[in-house]
Design an enzyme around this catalytic site. Structure first.
Site, PDB file in Angstrom:
ATOM      1  CB  CYS A 142     -67.213 -37.683  -7.566  1.00  0.00           C
ATOM      2  SG  CYS A 142     -67.968 -39.248  -8.053  1.00  0.00           S
ATOM      3  CG  HIS A 153     -77.276 -46.095 -28.954  1.00  0.00           C
ATOM      4  ND1 HIS A 153     -77.043 -47.454 -28.993  1.00  0.00           N
ATOM      5  CD2 HIS A 153     -77.059 -45.641 -30.217  1.00  0.00           C
ATOM      6  CE1 HIS A 153     -76.704 -47.791 -30.227  1.00  0.00           C
ATOM      7  NE2 HIS A 153     -76.688 -46.712 -30.985  1.00  0.00           N
ATOM      8  CG  HIS A 155     -81.410 -44.955 -30.130  1.00  0.00           C
ATOM      9  ND1 HIS A 155     -81.004 -46.171 -29.631  1.00  0.00           N
ATOM     10  CD2 HIS A 155     -80.785 -44.798 -31.315  1.00  0.00           C
ATOM     11  CE1 HIS A 155     -80.150 -46.713 -30.478  1.00  0.00           C
ATOM     12  NE2 HIS A 155     -80.004 -45.907 -31.503  1.00  0.00           N
ATOM     13  CB  THR A 172     -66.060 -43.892  -8.675  1.00  0.00           C
ATOM     14  OG1 THR A 172     -67.252 -43.359  -8.080  1.00  0.00           O
ATOM     15  CG2 THR A 172     -65.201 -44.552  -7.615  1.00  0.00           C
ATOM     16  CG  ASP A 208     -66.160 -35.442  -4.975  1.00  0.00           C
ATOM     17  OD1 ASP A 208     -65.286 -35.568  -5.873  1.00  0.00           O
ATOM     18  OD2 ASP A 208     -66.529 -36.399  -4.270  1.00  0.00           O
TER      19      ASP A 208
HETATM   20  C1  RB5 Z   1     -65.107 -39.224  -1.969  1.00  0.00           C
HETATM   21  O1  RB5 Z   1     -64.131 -39.811  -1.174  1.00  0.00           O
HETATM   22  C2  RB5 Z   1     -65.711 -40.253  -2.908  1.00  0.00           C
HETATM   23  O2  RB5 Z   1     -66.540 -41.100  -2.186  1.00  0.00           O
HETATM   24  C3  RB5 Z   1     -66.442 -39.564  -4.032  1.00  0.00           C
HETATM   25  O3  RB5 Z   1     -65.570 -38.745  -4.707  1.00  0.00           O
HETATM   26  C4  RB5 Z   1     -67.036 -40.458  -5.096  1.00  0.00           C
HETATM   27  O4  RB5 Z   1     -66.095 -41.365  -5.570  1.00  0.00           O
HETATM   28  C5  RB5 Z   1     -68.301 -41.112  -4.793  1.00  0.00           C
HETATM   29  O5  RB5 Z   1     -68.885 -41.846  -5.609  1.00  0.00           O
END
Ligand code: RB5
Length: 215
Positions: free
Chosen positions: A64, A97, A132, A66, A7
């Site tokens: 994305c 694993h 595993h 995080t 994203d």
């Molecule tokens: C977008 O702002 C953010 O929420 C997305 O990139 C991601 O971190 C969601 O887990």
């Protein structure tokens, strides 16, 4: 073939990864997004997950902000094991694993340099078998909604399946009175007879139709 997706929060990271893949001559299919304009990460998590689950692509990389949201979306697709990674050790172990088939990283967590390092490790680490495989099969059972059987079977319990709801309580209390330990999973009872094998057999088990049992 690798499937790539991101994203807006992971766009810069995926660009750095694409540069690395181009240099190495590693083929990929880019499912977008293609800019830092705000988009919804589940769309891209889903596209890449479908490409991997269908066999169109062998492995995937998703980024994305995080790495978390996009991994959650991808993991809803059957057969996907998407792992959020933020260090080298996890990049390696999730292949060895967990047989992770999608690497997820966060553009607001991981530097471009580290993301390339984690990608390299992820792509070059083999899957290990042995113990595993059994654990991965359990994850598949959870996905299929049949894990309660597997969970109890590993403890050597006797399964009492398809118990009619109104019979759950009387059967459980009868077995417990006889000294057995009973765990209830919806319409399934996992009965551990070892503490009171003889008593439980005598008092309860033999009164239930044989088709209820699976050892
Ligand atoms: C977008 O702002 C953010 O929420 C997305 O990139 C991601 O971190 C969601 O887990």
């Amino acid at each position: 073939m690798l499937a790539l997706g991101c994203d807006h929060g992971g766009y810069n990271l995926i660009c750095a990864i694409k540069k690395y893949l181009d240099e190495k001559g590693i083929e990929y299919k880019d499912f977008g997004t293609y800019s830092t304009d705000s988009v919804d990460y589940p769309v891209y998590g889903y596209k890449v997950a479908k490409a991997v689950a269908s066999g169109e692509c062998e492995l995937g990389i998703l980024c994305c902000g995080t790495g978390i949201g996009i991994s959650m979306a991808a993991n809803k697709v059957k057969g996907i094991r998407a792992a959020v990674v933020s260090n080298e050790f996890c990049a390696e172990m999730t292949r060895r694993h967990n047989h992770a088939n999608i690497l997820c990283m966060g553009g607001r967590v991981t530097s471009e340099e580290d993301a390339v390092k984690f990608t390299e490790i992820f792509l070059n680490t083999p899957e290990e078998g042995d113990r595993h495989l059994k654990r991965l099969a359990m994850i598949d059972e959870i996905e299929a909604g049949t894990f309660m059987f597997a969970a109890a079977a590993t403890k050597g319990d006797v399964m009492v399946k398809n118990v009619i709801p109104k019979h759950l309580e009387p059967i459980t209390s009868k077995l417990e009175k006889a000294g057995a330990t009973v765990e209830e999973f919806d319409d399934v009872l996992a009965v551990n007879l070892r503490p009171a094998f003889v008593a439980a057999r005598t008092l309860a088990i033999h009164r239930l139709p044989k088709r209820f049992f699976q050892i």
